[in-house]
Structures are given as C-alpha cells and as structure tokens.
Design a protein around this motif. Structure first.
Motif, short mmCIF file in Angstrom:
data_model
loop_
_atom_site.label_atom_id
_atom_site.label_comp_id
_atom_site.label_asym_id
_atom_site.label_seq_id
_atom_site.Cartn_x
_atom_site.Cartn_y
_atom_site.Cartn_z
N GLN A 197 -3.17 -8.80 -0.46
CA GLN A 197 -3.64 -8.14 -1.67
C GLN A 197 -5.05 -7.56 -1.54
N ASP A 198 -5.76 -7.98 -0.48
CA ASP A 198 -7.11 -7.46 -0.28
C ASP A 198 -7.12 -6.10 0.42
N GLU A 201 -2.55 -0.96 -0.73
CA GLU A 201 -2.80 0.03 -1.78
C GLU A 201 -2.00 -0.31 -3.03
N ASP A 202 -2.24 0.44 -4.07
CA ASP A 202 -1.55 0.19 -5.34
C ASP A 202 -0.06 0.42 -5.23
N ASP A 203 0.36 1.37 -4.38
CA ASP A 203 1.79 1.64 -4.23
C ASP A 203 2.47 0.71 -3.23
N GLY A 204 1.75 -0.29 -2.71
CA GLY A 204 2.33 -1.26 -1.80
C GLY A 204 2.25 -0.86 -0.33
N SER A 205 1.72 0.31 -0.05
CA SER A 205 1.60 0.76 1.33
C SER A 205 0.29 0.26 1.94
N LYS A 229 -10.77 -4.33 0.17
CA LYS A 229 -11.08 -3.79 -1.15
C LYS A 229 -11.99 -4.72 -1.95
N GLN A 230 -12.07 -5.97 -1.58
CA GLN A 230 -12.93 -6.90 -2.31
C GLN A 230 -14.40 -6.74 -1.93
N GLU A 360 4.76 1.92 5.31
CA GLU A 360 5.52 1.53 4.13
C GLU A 360 6.55 0.47 4.50
#
Length: 570
Positions: A197-198, A201-205, A229-230, A360
C-alpha cells in the motif's frame, strides 16, 4: 787479623729467611708455602777472591744483631739513611726491579673461606705493607678481552631521524577538496521491506523505474526504484516476471527431404506441425503452442525468401533450447533459437531502458525475501507489462552512486592477490540530469582496512580518528570483507563506479569472498543466492561476474567507453 775478620762475619746477614708457621688442622687443607718476596730473598753473592794486599770492607754504620731464632718477631726495617755496601746501588736495574715488586699490593686470603676446587694460598710472609697482585691458581685462564670494532650499519652510519609525533597523513589531502559528511549511514533510510500500500497506485498498478535485469530458471528478474508514497523517498524494487515464452519460426520446405536429398512429396503446414510436435515430445516439453504466421526476412541468407509463411512455436524458457543448425524433413531453417529471455521481452514490449514501467495484476505476496531490495512482487502475465508513456512526464528518480577502490598485496606463496584496504565513497540522491560538480556534492565515505603485518604503524590509529568519514581497523582479511559487506548493504547503491573495476577489482573482490567463504557474499548484487555459480572461475569471465552483481549498474572509467566519455565531457 782474626779479630778483624770476626767483626766482619758478625755483620753479615744470614741467608736463612724466617717463614711463618702454618697451623695444620683437619678442617683446613694443606697449603703450599709460597716463596718469600724478592726483597727478602738472599741475593747471590759473587765469590770474591781476596788479595793479600786488599783490605776487608768495613760497614759504614753498625746495625744491631738479628735474632734469627725467633720466628714470631718482627722483621727488620731497613733504614733509608744506612744502605749496606753489599746491596746494589739504587741506580742499578736490580734496585728498580725491587722497587716495582714492593709497589704491588698483597691480597690476603680469608682462612675461613672453603673452596674445594681451588688450591688455597698461604699468606704472604713478607712485608705487610707490600702490594702484590693476586695469583690465579684455579688451573684455568680467563679469556682475554678482545676489543671488537663495531661494524658500520645503516643505523649508525646515517644520521638519526627524529621520531615523528604523528603519522604522515598527506595521503588524505585529496579529501579536503570534497564535501565529506561524517556519518556513513543515512538517517532517512528505511529498514525492512516496504508494504504494497506504500507504493501501489490508486488503480492498483505498480510503477517502477527499471535499471537492470537478470535471468533465473526461465524467469526474468527486473530491478529498479519505486517511490514510497508515505515519505516521498525512493527505494529499491524487485519484480519477477514469469511465463515469457520462446518464439521459434520454422521455414517449411517445398518438398520433403530424406536421406540427404529431396523427394517428390510436397510439404504442407500440417506436415511441419506434426514434425515439430514430435520434436517437442522428445524434448519433454509439455506445454507449447504452434500456429502459422507470416514474417519478413531482413538478412541475406541464401534460400530464404524476403517474406513468406512460417510455423510459429511458443514454449517456456526453462526448457532446453534447439540448436541453431536444426533441420528437419519438412523445414529447412529455424529462427529465434538463440534469442535470450531479456531480448525476447524488450522486443516484444518495445522497451528501451532505463525507463518507467507499468505493472498490472502484480502479486505482492508471491515473492518473499528473494532479493535484497526493499520491495518485491511477482507478475505472472507479462502481457500486462507496458512502458509508461512519455506524456506523463515522469522524471527519473535520484540514484545512489558508490565509488569503490581497493588496495591489494600479492601472496607470493599462494600466488593470490589479497585485499588490504576496501574504501567507498557514496553519493546519495544524485539526479541523472544534475550538472553539479562532484566536488560540491555531499558524500559519505567508509574505509575498512587491515595491517600488512601484525600491527599498524605507530600513531596510525590515532590519526585515523581525526579524519572525516568512517575508518574501521580490522585484524584480518576475513573481518575486513564481512564489515565491508555490512556497510555495503546498508548503503544499498544503485550504481558502482571505479577505475578498472570491471577488469581487475571486481574479480579480486569476488575471488576473495569465495576463498574466505564470507557469509552473505551475494550482497554485492541484489538477488539472493544460495551457492556460487558453477561456471564461476571456469571460463565464465566478465559475464559470470556481472551476473553476480545483478541489480546494480557498473561504470568503469578505465574501459574504452569510460575513456571516450571522459575525454568527450572532461
């Protein structure tokens, strides 16, 4: 006349010399009585022939009579004023000899001292004031003292050089021009693995900046950088890509070929399919795909048309490859047998790296501790991998650069190079488009060393503590290599730089790691390994060594490409 002669006889000193009585006892060994000193020995007198006409010599002064029978009485003392005419004149040689004898000190022996090995010496019975030398009666003569001349040596022939107060650190002057920080570790560096989760991307890629690759058991391993992203920092990433298939193209014959010559039997695509399928069965390739396709030929091999129909074969890379010169009854040529896994992938996906890739359908739990990277995942569908379009304007992430330098010593007995010093300079978060000179970039250094002999030079350890950077003094090459790898893993460099790194230093480092059986030797790369490759040191050469450091780029400024780039831009 008789009275006159009698008077002369009474003044003549007797030849008898009294000696001291020696007391004999059972506790005292027999002693040998030495002769009296020369001064009391009777002097030989020449027989004088008396002439009837010569008168007897009379004494100048009359002396008292000597008591010769009393041995305990004191010896007569000669008067300096009264010298008998019978004695030699003071100017004679005999008189001088007597004076020299009387000037020698007398060493008396302690009667209580017992010595079973040496003969005892009786006390001198002459004058007590006489000085005589001691006599060695031990039967052995002490060795003569020979004065040896000191030979000239470099130590005494050259002027003595004063001991320096500290070690000469002129070798470290080059570092004064660089911006060297004190700590070798990064305060912002993360420990352990990153969570999915760190980085997702938002779309899971997943987006990864790809920089290197390797092939392992038919799978393609990609290495790069992902953004956390953290924190906003970039960390190393590893993606395993499975199910990439070989692609072979069979050129059908016009007529079937048997026993080295053509026959009248025409060949169609089904005949080629049956022969290729039987070949895959013999190679024990269970899963494979066969279908016809049309391809163009761009080279000049005779007998190959510019464009025609081929039979396309797909099967995994973990199965044996066909030889390039493979021929059959229904096909004349096979193309694509020597195409590598990576080449097949980049040609298929039209990838030109390093670049950003989009993954993906990645599985974030299938891979666990397969590499030394901070993030790991697996992709089972390579068709879902694609390069990120340039329209998104993603900048390349900053990289960590490490410059390596080694100092070695030849072990003459084993004919092997051994490492004495391993030094590294690390530049963190360096942008590939940044034009700042290296002298102004902040860097960190660490140096691990061991002594040439059993100890370091005088004041060396104190001098290293005053230098900027980190210096670690080890006692053996084994500890040096282990400490170097620990710091190397902590810095986790993306690019390795050095002078003759590819040709000399990397080979020496890998050989010493294998020779010393250093744990975690594969930390030089980013892929974890259990054993050394079988072809290592057996003709593998540079490609085998490069395979071991997969995941990190290598830049050697001493090779031809480095010389061209340095002369072009420097």
């Amino acid at each position: 006349m008789a009275d006159l002669l009698g008077e002369v006889d009474t003044n003549v000193v007797s030849n008898h010399v009294p000696t001291q009585n020696v007391i004999k006892s059972e506790t005292r060994r027999k002693v040998r009585v030495l002769s009296p000193p020369l001064s009391h020995r009777p002097r030989p007198q020449k027989k004088q022939t008396k002439d009837e006409n010569s008168d007897p010599m009379s004494p100048i002064g009359q002396k008292p009579d000597l008591d010769l029978d009393n041995d305990d009485g004191p010896l007569p003392v000669a008067d300096d004023d009264d010298v008998p005419m019978s004695d030699p004149m003071p100017s004679s040689p005999v008189s001088k000899a007597v004076e020299r004898k009387t000037a020698i000190a007398v060493k008396t022996e302690d009667p209580d001292e017992e010595d079973n090995d040496l003969m005892e010496i009786a006390e001198v019975t002459g004058q007590h004031e006489a000085k005589t030398t001691s006599v060695n009666m031990a039967g052995s003569r002490p060795p003569p003292k020979i004065k040896k001349e000191a030979y000239t040596t470099p130590a005494n022939s050259s002027p003595v050089k004063a001991m320096p107060d500290a070690a000469n650190a002129s070798w470290n002057d080059v570092r004064n021009k660089l911006n060297v920080l004190s700590s070798p570790a990064s305060e912002t560096r993360t420990f352990g693995k990153l969570r999915a989760q760190d980085v997702v991307e938002d779309d899971g890629s997943l987006r990864m900046f790809w920089i290197d690759f390797t092939e392992v058991n038919g799978s393609l391993c990609l290495f790069g950088k992902v953004r956390n992203k953290q924190t906003g920092n970039y960390a190393s990433a590893f993606v395993k890509v499975d199910n990439i298939l070989r692609k072979l193209y069979f050129l059908p014959r016009e007529y079937r070929h048997k026993h080295g010559r053509d026959t009248d039997e025409e060949v169609d695509m089904e005949d080629v399919y049956n022969e290729v399928d039987g070949m895959m069965s013999r190679l024990k390739v269970g899963m494979h795909k066969i279908k016809p396709c049309t391809r163009k030929y761009a080279f000049e091999m005779p007998g190959v048309p510019k464009e025609t129909e081929y039979l396309k074969l797909l099967y995994p890379y973990d199965k044996p490859a066909l030889p390039m010169e493979t021929k059959g009854e229904t096909f004349s040529h096979v193309f694509g047998t020597n195409t590598s896994l990576f080449e097949q992938f980049v040609l298929w996906k039209n990838i030109m790296g390093p670049c950003w890739l989009r993954f993906e359908g990645a599985d974030f739990s299938a891979v666990n501790n397969a590499s030394w990277c901070k993030f790991e995942c697996q992709v089972s569908k390579p068709a879902l991998i694609s390069p990120v379009p340039d329209s998104e304007n993603l900048e390349a992430p900053p990289l960590t650069l490490m410059s390596l330098a080694f100092r070695t010593q030849l072990n003459v007995k084993e004919n092997k190079q051994e490492i004495l010093i391993a030094s590294a300079r690390v530049y963190e978060n360096v942008s590939l488009t940044d034009t700042t000179p290296p002298e102004k970039l902040p860097c960190k250094t660490f140096t691990v060393m061991r002594p040439v002999g059993s100890s370091y030079p005088m004041h060396f350890e104190a001098e290293t503590k005053r230098q900027r950077g980190t210096y670690i003094l080890e006692r053996s090459e084994q500890f040096l290599l282990s400490k170097f790898l620990a710091l190397f893993e902590k810095m986790d460099p993306d690019v390795l730089m050095g002078h003759q790194l590819q040709e000399v230093d990397l080979s020496i480092l890998l050989n010493r790691l294998k020779e010393k059986k250093t744990p975690g030797w594969h930390r030089l790369g980013r892929l974890k390994r259990g054993d050394w490759p079988k072809n290592f040191n057996r003709g593998g050469g540079f490609f085998a060594e490069r395979h071991l450091i997969a995941g990190r780029l290598m830049c050697d400024v001493a090779n031809d490409m480095g010389k061209v780039s340095s002369s072009t831009f420097g």
